[in-house]
Write a protein that holds these residues in place. Sequence first.
Motif, PDB file in Angstrom:
ATOM      1  N   PRO A 147       0.811  -1.217   0.000  1.00 62.21           N
ATOM      2  CA  PRO A 147       0.000   0.000   0.000  1.00 62.21           C
ATOM      3  C   PRO A 147       0.847   1.272   0.000  1.00 62.21           C
ATOM      4  N   ARG A 148       0.225   2.396  -0.321  1.00 61.64           N
ATOM      5  CA  ARG A 148       0.938   3.673  -0.453  1.00 61.64           C
ATOM      6  C   ARG A 148       1.784   4.003   0.765  1.00 61.64           C
ATOM      7  N   ASP A 149       1.209   3.872   1.945  1.00 63.51           N
ATOM      8  CA  ASP A 149       1.941   4.207   3.167  1.00 63.51           C
ATOM      9  C   ASP A 149       2.391   2.954   3.908  1.00 63.51           C
ATOM     10  N   GLY A 150       2.477   1.839   3.195  1.00 60.75           N
ATOM     11  CA  GLY A 150       2.842   0.569   3.811  1.00 60.75           C
ATOM     12  C   GLY A 150       4.339   0.345   3.876  1.00 60.75           C
ATOM     13  N   ARG A 151       4.701  -0.925   3.868  1.00 54.66           N
ATOM     14  CA  ARG A 151       6.092  -1.317   4.037  1.00 54.66           C
ATOM     15  C   ARG A 151       6.954  -0.817   2.878  1.00 54.66           C
ATOM     16  N   ILE A 152       8.130  -0.306   3.224  1.00 54.38           N
ATOM     17  CA  ILE A 152       9.060   0.196   2.207  1.00 54.38           C
ATOM     18  C   ILE A 152      10.356  -0.597   2.270  1.00 54.38           C
ATOM     19  N   ILE A 153      11.130  -0.513   1.206  1.00 51.73           N
ATOM     20  CA  ILE A 153      12.444  -1.147   1.163  1.00 51.73           C
ATOM     21  C   ILE A 153      13.499  -0.153   1.622  1.00 51.73           C
ATOM     22  N   GLU A 154      13.438   1.074   1.079  1.00 55.32           N
ATOM     23  CA  GLU A 154      14.431   2.089   1.443  1.00 55.32           C
ATOM     24  C   GLU A 154      13.866   3.484   1.232  1.00 55.32           C
ATOM     25  N   ASN A 155      14.241   4.389   2.122  1.00 59.83           N
ATOM     26  CA  ASN A 155      13.877   5.797   2.015  1.00 59.83           C
ATOM     27  C   ASN A 155      15.031   6.512   1.315  1.00 59.83           C
ATOM     28  N   ILE A 156      14.767   7.175   0.171  1.00 61.70           N
ATOM     29  CA  ILE A 156      15.858   7.808  -0.569  1.00 61.70           C
ATOM     30  C   ILE A 156      15.767   9.325  -0.609  1.00 61.70           C
ATOM     31  N   GLY A 157      14.741   9.915  -0.001  1.00 61.45           N
ATOM     32  CA  GLY A 157      14.655  11.364   0.006  1.00 61.45           C
ATOM     33  C   GLY A 157      13.311  11.861   0.481  1.00 61.45           C
ATOM     34  N   TRP A 158      13.071  13.152   0.299  1.00 67.77           N
ATOM     35  CA  TRP A 158      11.795  13.749   0.666  1.00 67.77           C
ATOM     36  C   TRP A 158      11.465  14.927  -0.246  1.00 67.77           C
ATOM     37  N   TYR A 159      10.170  15.307  -0.194  1.00 66.50           N
ATOM     38  CA  TYR A 159       9.648  16.376  -1.054  1.00 66.50           C
ATOM     39  C   TYR A 159       8.635  17.165  -0.246  1.00 66.50           C
ATOM     40  N   ASN A 160       8.816  18.488  -0.186  1.00 69.82           N
ATOM     41  CA  ASN A 160       7.885  19.360   0.520  1.00 69.82           C
ATOM     42  C   ASN A 160       7.294  20.359  -0.466  1.00 69.82           C
ATOM     43  N   PRO A 161       6.039  20.149  -0.896  1.00 75.81           N
ATOM     44  CA  PRO A 161       5.419  21.062  -1.859  1.00 75.81           C
ATOM     45  C   PRO A 161       4.864  22.336  -1.225  1.00 75.81           C
ATOM     46  N   ARG A 162       4.886  22.457   0.106  1.00 74.74           N
ATOM     47  CA  ARG A 162       4.243  23.576   0.781  1.00 74.74           C
ATOM     48  C   ARG A 162       5.106  24.811   0.890  1.00 74.74           C
ATOM     49  N   VAL A 163       6.398  24.702   0.633  1.00 78.35           N
ATOM     50  CA  VAL A 163       7.251  25.889   0.673  1.00 78.35           C
ATOM     51  C   VAL A 163       7.407  26.437  -0.741  1.00 78.35           C
ATOM     52  N   GLU A 164       7.782  27.678  -0.854  1.00 79.32           N
ATOM     53  CA  GLU A 164       7.941  28.297  -2.178  1.00 79.32           C
ATOM     54  C   GLU A 164       9.382  28.700  -2.368  1.00 79.32           C
ATOM     55  N   PRO A 165      10.144  28.170  -3.283  1.00 76.56           N
ATOM     56  CA  PRO A 165       9.811  27.075  -4.194  1.00 76.56           C
ATOM     57  C   PRO A 165       9.824  25.737  -3.459  1.00 76.56           C
ATOM     58  N   SER A 166       9.136  24.756  -4.035  1.00 78.18           N
ATOM     59  CA  SER A 166       9.036  23.459  -3.369  1.00 78.18           C
ATOM     60  C   SER A 166      10.421  22.847  -3.181  1.00 78.18           C
ATOM     61  N   LYS A 167      10.605  22.155  -2.079  1.00 76.75           N
ATOM     62  CA  LYS A 167      11.903  21.621  -1.680  1.00 76.75           C
ATOM     63  C   LYS A 167      11.972  20.133  -2.032  1.00 76.75           C
ATOM     64  N   ILE A 168      12.999  19.761  -2.804  1.00 78.62           N
ATOM     65  CA  ILE A 168      13.213  18.375  -3.201  1.00 78.62           C
ATOM     66  C   ILE A 168      14.606  17.973  -2.738  1.00 78.62           C
ATOM     67  N   VAL A 169      14.690  16.919  -1.930  1.00 80.35           N
ATOM     68  CA  VAL A 169      15.970  16.383  -1.482  1.00 80.35           C
ATOM     69  C   VAL A 169      15.953  14.886  -1.751  1.00 80.35           C
ATOM     70  N   ILE A 170      16.792  14.440  -2.696  1.00 82.89           N
ATOM     71  CA  ILE A 170      16.874  13.021  -3.047  1.00 82.89           C
ATOM     72  C   ILE A 170      18.339  12.625  -3.061  1.00 82.89           C
ATOM     73  N   ASP A 171      18.656  11.510  -2.416  1.00 78.28           N
ATOM     74  CA  ASP A 171      20.014  10.980  -2.414  1.00 78.28           C
ATOM     75  C   ASP A 171      20.300  10.431  -3.812  1.00 78.28           C
ATOM     76  N   GLU A 172      21.126  11.162  -4.554  1.00 76.03           N
ATOM     77  CA  GLU A 172      21.377  10.828  -5.958  1.00 76.03           C
ATOM     78  C   GLU A 172      21.995   9.445  -6.123  1.00 76.03           C
ATOM     79  N   GLU A 173      22.923   9.109  -5.264  1.00 75.37           N
ATOM     80  CA  GLU A 173      23.604   7.815  -5.365  1.00 75.37           C
ATOM     81  C   GLU A 173      22.629   6.649  -5.183  1.00 75.37           C
ATOM     82  N   LYS A 174      21.752   6.754  -4.179  1.00 77.52           N
ATOM     83  CA  LYS A 174      20.771   5.700  -3.932  1.00 77.52           C
ATOM     84  C   LYS A 174      19.765   5.612  -5.082  1.00 77.52           C
ATOM     85  N   ALA A 175      19.308   6.770  -5.565  1.00 80.73           N
ATOM     86  CA  ALA A 175      18.337   6.782  -6.653  1.00 80.73           C
ATOM     87  C   ALA A 175      18.920   6.155  -7.916  1.00 80.73           C
TER      88      ALA A 175
END
Length: 96
Positions: free
Chosen positions: A28-56
């Motif tokens: 499911p969408r909020d269910g079990r995951i394998i790995e967390n590789i980053g986060w995204y916050n659309p509520r700030v201006e400009p939206s904040k994207i942080v993704i671990d490039e190596e893992k991705a």
Amino acid sequence: MAVKIRLKRTGMKKAPSYRVVVADARSPRDGRIIENIGWYNPRVEPSKIVIDEEKALRWLNNGAQPTDSVESLLKRAGILDRFLQEKAAKKTAAEA
């Protein structure tokens, strides 16, 4: 096992933020995951994207498929372009 790179919703009601995670496509969408590789916050201006490039890049090279929304985030972060360039370089090296 089909693996997807997708968004997992976090945050309070009407105040979403998202984690970019690698998960089995059947979970499911909020269910079990394998790995967390980053986060995204659309509520700030400009939206904040942080993704671990190596893992991705590692997950993309192993065949994980990004969802449409994560694909657009990867494009905005410049990770998808790098992945496609590496893929093209490997293909030309294999042909030579």
